[in-house]
Design an enzyme around this catalytic site. Sequence first.
Site, PDB file in Angstrom:
ATOM      1  N   LYS A  62      31.983  83.967   8.091  1.00 39.59           N
ATOM      2  CA  LYS A  62      31.406  85.064   7.731  1.00 39.59           C
ATOM      3  C   LYS A  62      31.552  86.138   8.900  1.00 39.59           C
ATOM      4  O   LYS A  62      31.842  87.186   8.724  1.00 39.59           O
ATOM      5  CB  LYS A  62      30.257  85.104   7.162  1.00 39.59           C
TER       6      LYS A  62
ATOM      7  N   ARG B  44      18.033  85.979   6.192  1.00 39.63           N
ATOM      8  CA  ARG B  44      18.397  84.625   6.216  1.00 39.63           C
ATOM      9  C   ARG B  44      17.187  83.705   5.403  1.00 39.63           C
ATOM     10  O   ARG B  44      17.193  82.651   5.561  1.00 39.63           O
ATOM     11  CB  ARG B  44      18.326  84.134   7.677  1.00 39.63           C
TER      12      ARG B  44
ATOM     13  N   ARG C 131      34.588  74.861  17.387  1.00 43.45           N
ATOM     14  CA  ARG C 131      34.467  76.162  17.526  1.00 43.45           C
ATOM     15  C   ARG C 131      34.291  76.430  19.131  1.00 43.45           C
ATOM     16  O   ARG C 131      33.331  75.760  19.662  1.00 43.45           O
ATOM     17  CB  ARG C 131      33.471  76.620  16.541  1.00 43.45           C
TER      18      ARG C 131
ATOM     19  N   ARG D  58      29.092  77.214  22.025  1.00 41.94           N
ATOM     20  CA  ARG D  58      27.859  77.819  21.868  1.00 41.94           C
ATOM     21  C   ARG D  58      26.695  76.542  21.982  1.00 41.94           C
ATOM     22  O   ARG D  58      27.149  75.558  21.315  1.00 41.94           O
ATOM     23  CB  ARG D  58      27.707  78.319  20.507  1.00 41.94           C
TER      24      ARG D  58
ATOM     25  N   ARG E 105      21.009  73.015  11.795  1.00 39.78           N
ATOM     26  CA  ARG E 105      21.399  74.430  11.266  1.00 39.78           C
ATOM     27  C   ARG E 105      21.735  74.474   9.941  1.00 39.78           C
ATOM     28  O   ARG E 105      21.532  75.226   9.121  1.00 39.78           O
ATOM     29  CB  ARG E 105      22.496  75.280  12.300  1.00 39.78           C
TER      30      ARG E 105
HETATM   31  P1  AMP Z   1      24.567  83.224  14.034  1.00 40.94           P
HETATM   32  O1  AMP Z   1      25.393  83.572  15.156  1.00 40.94           O
HETATM   33  O2  AMP Z   1      24.424  84.251  12.735  1.00 40.94           O
HETATM   34  O3  AMP Z   1      24.755  82.083  13.689  1.00 40.94           O
HETATM   35  O4  AMP Z   1      22.844  82.984  14.695  1.00 40.94           O
HETATM   36  C1  AMP Z   1      22.521  82.274  15.857  1.00 40.94           C
HETATM   37  C2  AMP Z   1      21.219  81.849  15.493  1.00 40.94           C
HETATM   38  O5  AMP Z   1      20.380  83.075  15.760  1.00 40.94           O
HETATM   39  C3  AMP Z   1      20.650  81.385  14.317  1.00 40.94           C
HETATM   40  O6  AMP Z   1      20.658  79.984  14.359  1.00 40.94           O
HETATM   41  C4  AMP Z   1      18.801  81.650  14.345  1.00 40.94           C
HETATM   42  O7  AMP Z   1      18.444  80.848  15.699  1.00 40.94           O
HETATM   43  C5  AMP Z   1      19.100  82.811  15.054  1.00 40.94           C
HETATM   44  N1  AMP Z   1      19.301  84.275  14.199  1.00 40.94           N
HETATM   45  C6  AMP Z   1      20.519  85.094  13.622  1.00 40.94           C
HETATM   46  N2  AMP Z   1      19.942  85.934  12.778  1.00 40.94           N
HETATM   47  C7  AMP Z   1      18.771  85.290  12.393  1.00 40.94           C
HETATM   48  C8  AMP Z   1      18.134  85.720  10.931  1.00 40.94           C
HETATM   49  N3  AMP Z   1      18.365  86.556  10.231  1.00 40.94           N
HETATM   50  N4  AMP Z   1      16.617  85.275  11.130  1.00 40.94           N
HETATM   51  C9  AMP Z   1      16.274  84.330  11.865  1.00 40.94           C
HETATM   52  N5  AMP Z   1      16.967  83.854  12.909  1.00 40.94           N
HETATM   53  C10 AMP Z   1      18.279  84.476  13.027  1.00 40.94           C
END
Ligand code: AMP
Length: 214
Positions: A13, A88, A127, A160, A171
Amino acid sequence: MNLIFLGAPGSGKGTQAIRLAEKVNILHLSTGDLLRAAVKEGTELGKKAEGFMKAGELVPDEVIIGLIEAKQASGDLNNGFILDGFPRTIPQAESLDKMFDRVGTKIDNAVLLDVDDEEIINRLSGRMSCSGCQAGYNYPANMPKKEGVCDKCGGELVRRPDDMPDVVKNRLDVYKKQTQPIEDYYRGKGVLLPITGVGVPDEIFSRICEGLKV
Ligand code: AMP
């Protein structure tokens, strides 16, 4: 155009949202990117978020909702946007609706990238991203010319911390329990646009553009 991008971690995404935002010239806002930058800079927000992120857990709703409300208040969302990684949880989705009701904005579509679990785990374990310019790579589908080195800026490629195998599993569990219910939330509102997220990135991008008629 006001869009939300939904999908499990590793569904692609982020990549697709960046590309679409460029094509239709709207803001791409990734809460994950904002939080990673805050952790790197050691800000208050970063300190609050770091432990949750490392464990593959969600950052508390009030922290992340505050972040989005600040973006709205500063006018960043006024000219169209793609929210990537937010909302989320159901409380986040409800807060977003309330905030938009107050200012007369609405979500046009929630684009859902559909990818099965096996493919997700394969993708996340391959990744890598550049520690300099953040460009994304994927082993073996999209490898750099020189092992471990970014093609674009020569920076070092890193994984990461939350893409480590044990955290990936958590996750995915978190996605299923806390985030998947918002697919139904947007389906109920008649704005969910499910897109098959398997295939080469160009193919998936064409499907998204076709679905959105852009
Ligand atoms: P992402 O890059 O979108 O996979 O986000 C990495 C991490 O950031 C996630 O695993 C969460 O720990 C935190 N995170 C990102 N967006 C949110 C959200 N909307 N609500 C809560 N945690 C978030």
